[in-house]
Design an enzyme around this catalytic site. Structure first.
Site, short mmCIF file in Angstrom:
data_model
loop_
_atom_site.label_atom_id
_atom_site.label_comp_id
_atom_site.label_asym_id
_atom_site.label_seq_id
_atom_site.Cartn_x
_atom_site.Cartn_y
_atom_site.Cartn_z
N ASP A 100 67.03 52.19 41.64
CA ASP A 100 67.56 53.47 42.12
C ASP A 100 68.19 53.27 43.49
O ASP A 100 67.89 52.31 44.20
CB ASP A 100 66.43 54.49 42.21
CG ASP A 100 66.93 55.93 42.21
OD1 ASP A 100 68.16 56.14 42.26
OD2 ASP A 100 66.09 56.84 42.16
N GLY A 133 57.31 55.14 49.49
CA GLY A 133 57.08 53.84 48.88
C GLY A 133 58.05 53.55 47.75
O GLY A 133 58.46 52.40 47.55
N TYR A 134 58.45 54.58 47.02
CA TYR A 134 59.42 54.40 45.94
C TYR A 134 60.74 53.88 46.50
O TYR A 134 61.31 52.92 45.97
CB TYR A 134 59.63 55.73 45.22
CG TYR A 134 60.73 55.74 44.19
CD1 TYR A 134 60.49 55.28 42.89
CD2 TYR A 134 62.01 56.20 44.49
CE1 TYR A 134 61.49 55.28 41.93
CE2 TYR A 134 63.02 56.21 43.54
CZ TYR A 134 62.76 55.74 42.27
OH TYR A 134 63.76 55.76 41.33
N GLY A 135 61.23 54.50 47.56
CA GLY A 135 62.48 54.07 48.16
C GLY A 135 62.40 52.66 48.71
O GLY A 135 63.35 51.87 48.57
N GLN A 156 62.68 50.13 45.94
CA GLN A 156 64.05 49.93 45.45
C GLN A 156 64.80 48.94 46.35
O GLN A 156 65.50 48.05 45.88
CB GLN A 156 64.81 51.27 45.40
CG GLN A 156 64.12 52.39 44.64
CD GLN A 156 63.59 51.96 43.29
OE1 GLN A 156 64.32 51.44 42.44
NE2 GLN A 156 62.29 52.18 43.07
#
Length: 242
Positions: free
Chosen positions: A148, A161-163, A166
């Site tokens: 993403d 944490g998701y970013g 990525q």
């Protein structure tokens, strides 16, 4: 990218096969001739994708596994099962993701932060590491990371944490390819445009998210990167806008 690539006779493992992109890519891979191993946490959604894939291609294989709780040994066992039951593995597509919603880093629950990094990065790597010996035996072994791009949505803020996971994968793809060399399995990243998925719905209101496209709009690009036609993208992050 064109979607005419063939996966006839290939075995493809899709992690996160019940998700938005994962389910669309699973059906597209089956339609291109692949036997798809469906990896995911919940059996009921996997069964629905199983039925859709079976309707258009070879009979798929179900493998329920919770990436959050799985250990490296669990992933090694998965690789051994695939080799014993199917005899080969030609491609691995990473679509599994963990995202709770937009939150300032300073207010993020520590457990949520760790969970996102683990599912979106560490577990992806553990699974890849376990599958590399099998992929190395294929004449067209490929690993594709669906990545993403939060900054494409206007700001990198609040993705937690998701970013970060990525961004780490953008570094991982060329690093791993450089280590495997030009004769090892191919590694690439697929960075699709905004997709109308459950994950994106946690960050944007669907009725105002006019840029988002159906996940199926990016399925053909997954097939191409997994096929021999994806060799030209070895070690690269491929941006695909539907």
């Amino acid at each position: 990218m064109s979607g005419a690539s063939s996966l006839e006779g290939r075995v493809i493992l899709v992690a996160g096969a019940a998700g938005g992109l994962g389910s669309a890519a699973t059906v597209a891979c089956a339609q291109a001739g692949a036997t798809v191993v469906l990896l995911g946490r919940k059996v009921a959604p996997l069964n629905r994708v199983y039925d859709a894939a079976r309707a258009v291609g070879p009979e798929p294989v179900l493998y329920p596994l919770d990436l959050e709780g799985a250990s490296p040994d669990d992933f090694d066992e998965l690789g051994q099962r695939i080799e014993a039951d199917l005899g080969r593995l030609d491609g691995l597509l990473h679509c599994a993701a963990e995202f709770k919603g937009l939150t300032p880093l300073q207010h993020t629950d520590p457990a949520d932060f760790a969970r996102a990094l683990h599912v979106d990065l560490t577990a992806r790597w553990w699974l890849t590491q376990a599958c590399l010996p099998l992929l190395a035996k294929s004449d067209a072994g490929a690993v594709v990371f669906a990545i993403d791009d939060p900054a494409r949505n206007g700001s990198p803020a609040f993705w937690g944490g998701y970013g970060l996971a990525q961004a780490a994968q953008v570094t991982l793809v060329p690093m791993l390819q450089a280590e495997l060399g030009e004769h090892g399995p191919r590694v690439s990243g697929l960075r699709p445009g905004p997709m109308r998925t459950g994950l994106r719905g946690k960050a944007f209101q669907p009725n105002t998210d006019l840029k988002a496209k159906p996940a199926s709009a990016y399925a053909a690009a997954c097939v191409e990167l997994l096929s021999a036609a994806g060799a030209a993208q070895r070690g690269r992050i491929v941006d695909v806008l539907a």
